[in-house]
Design a protein around this motif. Sequence first.
Motif, mmCIF file in Angstrom:
data_model
loop_
_atom_site.group_PDB
_atom_site.id
_atom_site.type_symbol
_atom_site.label_atom_id
_atom_site.label_comp_id
_atom_site.label_asym_id
_atom_site.label_seq_id
_atom_site.Cartn_x
_atom_site.Cartn_y
_atom_site.Cartn_z
ATOM 1 N N MET A 1 45.873 37.167 27.819
ATOM 2 C CA MET A 1 46.378 37.496 29.145
ATOM 3 C C MET A 1 46.078 38.991 29.428
ATOM 4 S SD MET A 1 47.270 36.185 31.678
ATOM 5 C CE MET A 1 47.734 37.180 33.041
ATOM 6 N N GLY A 2 46.280 39.849 28.433
ATOM 7 C CA GLY A 2 46.086 41.279 28.631
ATOM 8 C C GLY A 2 44.691 41.568 29.190
ATOM 9 N N TYR A 3 43.748 40.744 28.726
ATOM 10 C CA TYR A 3 42.362 41.010 29.128
ATOM 11 C C TYR A 3 42.202 40.784 30.630
ATOM 12 C CZ TYR A 3 37.365 40.646 29.461
ATOM 13 O OH TYR A 3 36.057 40.828 29.838
ATOM 14 N N LEU A 4 42.850 39.712 31.134
ATOM 15 C CA LEU A 4 42.757 39.420 32.580
ATOM 16 C C LEU A 4 43.365 40.574 33.374
ATOM 17 C CD1 LEU A 4 43.583 35.777 33.747
ATOM 18 C CD2 LEU A 4 41.985 37.466 34.710
ATOM 19 N N ILE A 5 44.484 41.076 32.855
ATOM 20 C CA ILE A 5 45.115 42.223 33.545
ATOM 21 C C ILE A 5 44.122 43.385 33.578
ATOM 22 C CG2 ILE A 5 47.008 43.891 33.405
ATOM 23 C CD1 ILE A 5 48.497 41.495 33.622
ATOM 24 N N ALA A 6 43.429 43.557 32.448
ATOM 25 C CA ALA A 6 42.475 44.689 32.381
ATOM 26 C C ALA A 6 41.425 44.529 33.491
ATOM 27 C CB ALA A 6 41.799 44.702 31.015
ATOM 28 N N ILE A 7 40.974 43.276 33.673
ATOM 29 C CA ILE A 7 39.952 43.066 34.722
ATOM 30 C C ILE A 7 40.555 43.377 36.089
ATOM 31 C CG2 ILE A 7 38.533 41.353 35.890
ATOM 32 C CD1 ILE A 7 38.055 39.952 33.337
ATOM 33 N N VAL A 8 41.782 42.883 36.313
ATOM 34 C CA VAL A 8 42.404 43.111 37.637
ATOM 35 C C VAL A 8 42.520 44.616 37.891
ATOM 36 C CG1 VAL A 8 44.590 42.933 38.881
ATOM 37 C CG2 VAL A 8 43.646 40.923 37.692
ATOM 38 N N ILE A 9 42.929 45.348 36.850
ATOM 39 C CA ILE A 9 43.073 46.809 37.042
ATOM 40 C C ILE A 9 41.713 47.428 37.372
ATOM 41 C CG2 ILE A 9 43.595 48.960 35.829
ATOM 42 C CD1 ILE A 9 45.832 47.533 34.372
ATOM 43 N N LEU A 10 40.682 47.057 36.570
ATOM 44 C CA LEU A 10 39.351 47.641 36.829
ATOM 45 C C LEU A 10 38.873 47.270 38.230
ATOM 46 C CD1 LEU A 10 37.345 47.276 33.485
ATOM 47 C CD2 LEU A 10 37.963 49.363 34.727
ATOM 48 N N CYS A 11 39.123 46.009 38.634
ATOM 49 C CA CYS A 11 38.717 45.602 39.991
ATOM 50 C C CYS A 11 39.473 46.444 41.013
ATOM 51 C CB CYS A 11 39.043 44.129 40.224
ATOM 52 S SG CYS A 11 37.963 43.029 39.320
ATOM 53 N N GLY A 12 40.762 46.599 40.796
ATOM 54 C CA GLY A 12 41.570 47.367 41.755
ATOM 55 C C GLY A 12 41.036 48.779 41.923
ATOM 56 N N ILE A 13 40.736 49.411 40.786
ATOM 57 C CA ILE A 13 40.224 50.800 40.848
ATOM 58 C C ILE A 13 38.926 50.830 41.646
ATOM 59 C CG2 ILE A 13 39.262 52.645 39.430
ATOM 60 C CD1 ILE A 13 41.304 51.863 37.256
ATOM 61 N N ASN A 14 38.056 49.848 41.376
ATOM 62 C CA ASN A 14 36.768 49.844 42.078
ATOM 63 C C ASN A 14 36.935 49.518 43.559
ATOM 64 O OD1 ASN A 14 34.216 50.366 40.514
ATOM 65 N ND2 ASN A 14 35.446 49.210 39.070
ATOM 66 N N ILE A 15 37.975 48.728 43.873
ATOM 67 C CA ILE A 15 38.188 48.398 45.296
ATOM 68 C C ILE A 15 38.560 49.661 46.059
ATOM 69 C CG2 ILE A 15 39.846 47.260 46.834
ATOM 70 C CD1 ILE A 15 39.753 44.872 44.869
ATOM 71 N N VAL A 16 39.418 50.478 45.445
ATOM 72 C CA VAL A 16 39.832 51.712 46.153
ATOM 73 C C VAL A 16 38.594 52.566 46.438
ATOM 74 C CG1 VAL A 16 41.137 53.854 45.926
ATOM 75 C CG2 VAL A 16 42.120 51.709 45.120
ATOM 76 N N ALA A 17 37.735 52.710 45.415
ATOM 77 C CA ALA A 17 36.523 53.530 45.628
ATOM 78 C C ALA A 17 35.587 52.838 46.622
ATOM 79 C CB ALA A 17 35.805 53.745 44.290
ATOM 80 N N ALA A 18 35.481 51.490 46.498
ATOM 81 C CA ALA A 18 34.560 50.751 47.382
ATOM 82 C C ALA A 18 35.021 50.860 48.835
ATOM 83 C CB ALA A 18 34.495 49.280 46.952
ATOM 84 N N LEU A 19 36.356 50.901 49.041
ATOM 85 C CA LEU A 19 36.858 51.064 50.421
ATOM 86 C C LEU A 19 36.374 52.395 50.985
ATOM 87 C CD1 LEU A 19 40.513 49.699 50.255
ATOM 88 C CD2 LEU A 19 38.569 48.728 51.464
ATOM 89 N N GLY A 20 36.392 53.419 50.117
ATOM 90 C CA GLY A 20 35.901 54.733 50.561
ATOM 91 C C GLY A 20 34.449 54.621 51.008
ATOM 92 N N VAL A 21 33.649 53.953 50.172
ATOM 93 C CA VAL A 21 32.218 53.827 50.511
ATOM 94 C C VAL A 21 32.067 52.954 51.761
ATOM 95 C CG1 VAL A 21 29.991 52.973 49.677
ATOM 96 C CG2 VAL A 21 31.527 54.152 48.112
ATOM 97 N N ALA A 22 32.960 51.958 51.899
ATOM 98 C CA ALA A 22 32.885 51.078 53.085
ATOM 99 C C ALA A 22 33.084 51.917 54.344
ATOM 100 C CB ALA A 22 33.949 49.985 52.998
ATOM 101 N N ILE A 23 34.056 52.831 54.292
ATOM 102 C CA ILE A 23 34.318 53.669 55.485
ATOM 103 C C ILE A 23 33.101 54.526 55.802
ATOM 104 C CG2 ILE A 23 35.644 55.687 56.264
ATOM 105 C CD1 ILE A 23 38.109 54.440 55.003
ATOM 106 N N LEU A 24 32.471 55.055 54.724
ATOM 107 C CA LEU A 24 31.356 55.985 54.973
ATOM 108 C C LEU A 24 30.070 55.226 55.319
ATOM 109 C CD1 LEU A 24 30.734 59.026 54.884
ATOM 110 C CD2 LEU A 24 29.891 58.691 52.574
ATOM 111 N N THR A 25 29.733 54.215 54.499
ATOM 112 C CA THR A 25 28.455 53.511 54.735
ATOM 113 C C THR A 25 28.659 52.344 55.685
ATOM 114 O OG1 THR A 25 27.939 54.090 52.472
ATOM 115 C CG2 THR A 25 26.510 52.475 53.508
#
Lengths: 266, 391, 291, 316
Positions: D1-25
């Motif tokens: 289960m911990g591993y799935l959480i790890a993926i969700v966290i990594l996805c979440g972090i990338n979503i925040v950054a991707a939103l930034g790029v979405a606003i700019l690009t």
Amino acid sequence: MSEEILSIKNLTVDFGGVRAVNDVSLSLRKGEFIGLIGPNGAGKTTIFNLITNAFQPTSGEIIFKGQSILGKSPDQICRLGISRTFQNIRLFPQMTAYENVELGLHSTPRYSLAEAFIRTPRAARIEAETRKRAHELLEMVNLSQHANARASSLPYGLQRRLELARAMATSPELLLLDEPAAGMNEDECKELVQLIRQIHNTMGYTMIMIEHHMNVVMDLCRDSLIYVLNLGSLLAVGSPAEIQNNPDVIRAYLGERKNGRDNAHA
Amino acid sequence: MKRTTLSKWSGLIVALILLASSLLSGCQQEKVLKIGFITEQTGVDAYVGPASVPALQDRIDEINAKGGIGGYKLQLIVYDTRSEVTDAVAVTKRLIDQDKVVAIIGPSWSAAAIPIADIVDAAKVPAIATTASNVNVTVKEDGTLHPYMFRVCFIDPYQGYAQADFAYNKLGLRKAALLTDVASPYTVGLHQFFENHFKELGGEIVAKEGYTQGDTEFRAQLAKIKDSGADLLVMDAYTYKDVGLAAQQAEALGLDIQIMAGDGVFVPELLEMAGPQLEGAIVTTGVSEESPEFAEFNAAFEAKHGVKANIYTYYGLDALMAIEYAIGEAAKKGPVTPTAVRDALETMKDVQLFTSVVTMEPDTHNPHNKPLLIMTIKNGKWELLETFQPQ
Amino acid sequence: MELFIQQLVSGISIGAIYSLLAVGYALVYSVYNFTNWAFDAFMAFGAFIAFTSISSLFLPFWAAGAISIVLTIILAVSAEKLAYSPLRARKAPRLFMMISAMGVNLAIVNIINLIYGGTFRKFPVDALQPIFIGNVSIGRTDLVAGGISFVVLALLWAFLYRTRWGLGVRASSIDILTASLMGINNNGVAIVVFTLTGILSSVAGIFYGIKYAVYPMMGMVTIKAMIASIVGGLGSLPAAIVGSMILGILETMVSGYISSTYRDLFSFLFLIVILLFFPNGLMGKSVEEKL
Amino acid sequence: MGYLIAIVILCGINIVAALGVAILTGYTGLFTIGHAGFMALGGYMSAIMVKELNVPYPLALLIGGAFAGICSFIIGYPAFRSRLRGDYFAIATLGFSEAIRLLLNNTRGLGQSLQDSTSSFGQGASSLLIKLGGAFGYMNLPNVTNVWVVVVTVALAMFFAHMYVTSQYGKNSIAISQDEVAAEMMGVNLLKTKLISLFISAFYAGVAGGLLGFYFAYLSPSLFTITKSSDLLAAVVFGGIQSLIGPFITAFVLIGVPELLRTFAEWRLIIYGFLFVIVMIFRPQGLLGYVEMNFSFLGRWWNAIFRRKHTPSQKG
């Protein structure tokens, strides 16, 4: 009439070797509606571009409401009160008609960035006002029923009118119309003339119109002046009647008549 | 164009999460111990993985054929770190949480080993770094020990010390120049300890030039080093390409200087790339595939897998054999839990691994007194000059 | 004093490689007004084709070079046909063209990486001995590379200014619409431009391979060529050469005299300074968007 | 289960950054291939705030984001002021993020060279720089990022991004992306709008960098390579132009899927490459381009609960 709003003095611009505009002077009083005609490549659109500072003139002055606007950037000039339409339509393709017009209203945001993030009641009120104003403008050019259609999907004539509404949205004092009737048939032209006259009367804008459809020009400039440009310099200025009979204008337009037939109507 | 709403798409997101979780619930057999192996199969250091994975798998098959250890069968689970720190950390977590391994072999470079040390400490699963020689892999900045982190190679201070000692005493060189890859903790660490000991002996550092990972242009730095009159160029690069490129460009600049490098570049590809230019260069390493006792293993390995064994193969086997020993010890005392394996590893004394007999220093988790080989390149081949034994 | 001349010589030789790429990049930019991000891929592809034809097909250097140029041209032209012209036909915004170019680059570079692996390979041609003038050494390979790159650039210049097709390319670089109205067939120009791109990138790839090594990620150097092209003045070919030389010499001087660690930092700061004070580059003409 | 959480966290972090790029690009049409640099700046700054000045964790994230945003002016102002095409900005972002990584790799060297400086500021800076650890990485940061922190941050990020893109500032940047000249003629101040978009996108990347730092409890320049920037760009390109929900989903898929199917990892970038071309030709607006998150149902609840006259803009 009222005091002078725009005065252009000995405007000249060279592109490499070509002198596109040569020593043109023109002055306009508030609320006046003048026509700007001339054969293709006479420098008409170039003058519009100089006024809205798309590029810098080689020499000459452009004074708007008493101050020179040479150094200003296009958006500053728009804020000063000069707006325009384009010869080849430049609407925002993916935006709806409503959004295109709304852009003119909020090109200079009227609430702070912080308020953008947390929509305060003040910001909400400004948004509501903008919405109302945008719908009014769409109503004026009777495009309300197309409010949500994407600009690029609108037929040609409607896009012209949308560009007009967008230009009006920046609440200008001087409105530059660049061939609004281009590509229109007879009755569309009549409709357009009626619309422009109604806008001119109700909003009181000072307007310069570049147009090739002589009947549209003659009709709208009935009681005002027409400036004729040819090869970058001012050929003639006068009322529609004078212009129609001016031999230089005819020669410039129709070129040398071999068999000397005179004043053939364009 | 009608605008779709969020609700219509939420169905898709839920389906996605269900699919992901069902994929993961592998079945659990009893009596099998899983050992994790994280290595570089792609990315900048793709030459590390291919030579070590088959070696470990062969060893595991051999042990299972002989009935496993203490009644347990072993299973090797290999993941690719893609030579990126983020991936190395992600696969470590996967080995711990999902595969429930009893021990982990790898990573092979300090930049990944340092964060992994914290992870294995928290998860209480032992890991053995293969060739990560930076001090902070097993011991924190403030000196406290990483309880669950071990390694099978010597540490930078030891190799840097040996290089300085050999250069000053044996080669009689007095003016050294350092060309440092600032982006690699391995190089920065080694050069730091080289400088300390070289100055202690009375030597002088006449030039300190730098570059960063991925650079290929060293001409300017080498010209400056030539100008500085240095008689020794120390370049403990993390990958062989830096030394290969620098050697070519030094020759092009007419810079005739003694070159010295560390075990990071001790790979066959270096000879292929710049053999002639590196004639007479000195490279220190913990183990060499040229040493006679591996000849027979190398031949068999290359015949079977078509790829040459390198030091990463041997260090990988060292780590695996250490874990085998630990499992054997733990099995005698009771259930083989990761902590039991850890305790056994910490108290390892004179255990014959693949490359040498190793005692694990309990306070630093580094192998004690591992011998250091001083190699040179003679007409395109590695040759052993001397074995260095610390005091 | 010798150190200064040595650095200068190295700087010029680096500049020569940059100029090959920068000219190719400026050419595509001047005609199609977008950054061809796929240069990395074309360059690496050219280098690997030459490398393979020498090391596995045992062809002489010149034959390998010819094959590499031909295949890189095919690659470049087909990349243009598949990834760029459909977008250009649809007058897609420049952002889409850039993303598509980045896609071509990612795909090809990583395919090469998959086939050849990440290892660094020495270009299988015997290194030529450097010539020594006093204590300053000039690498013979640098001279050959410099010589050939200037020959290629001269040929390119002759092609552009002395042939009919060259005129067509230059016309479309000024205004592609009017050029096509004047009867210059557009995809003909596209083929010519990307043929030239193919030649330039494969020559640059081969010489970069000889000078350093052949590896899939060798194309990362094109970022420097882009900076050089901007420094000179985007869109004009001579400016690209001047920019490349300036950047090459600046980099060597910085790493020679200031600090080699921060060499790339200086190249980046140099770009920022140029953008601030010479928006159109040192020699660039100001490019006005036609209304 | 911990591993799935790890993926969700990594996805979440990338979503925040991707939103930034979405606003700019996605929204302002500015191509960026160097957002990892802003993540690094934000990450290191928020780590310094927490570890050296023990500033409370959420505030540190905001400071990290603001720092990245302010630094974005270094490349934003020169590139935008000179009215150049997007290409210059793209190249400048690539150069910027490589320069940042180079600097971060050298903090130990910089620190040592400052050691013998007399002023107390010099001493303080030197000890801080050495602590940053250069290529060794900035170690044992508090491991504070857990799945709830990420979920809350992602929710906030989505909310404020939506607020921005539907605000007058956001619509101006959309206009810029569609026809820069016409937008300027209609009175949109290009420089200011672009700088605002860049600031926000750098802010988001900075916060994402901070989250990453507090998740790994360790920061090193090698976390912020060009592959990270191209991943973020891929999320926006596939996700869709002018859309927030698109990059949200694709960031999830792009991080989750390769993590699950590790076996064919080396094909990842090849597939991205071909997909970039295919998406641009056949579906340029990407998976969910121009799909606005329609929060009108939220508006209706808001009215029902508070009976206040707040009619959300009619989005057809």
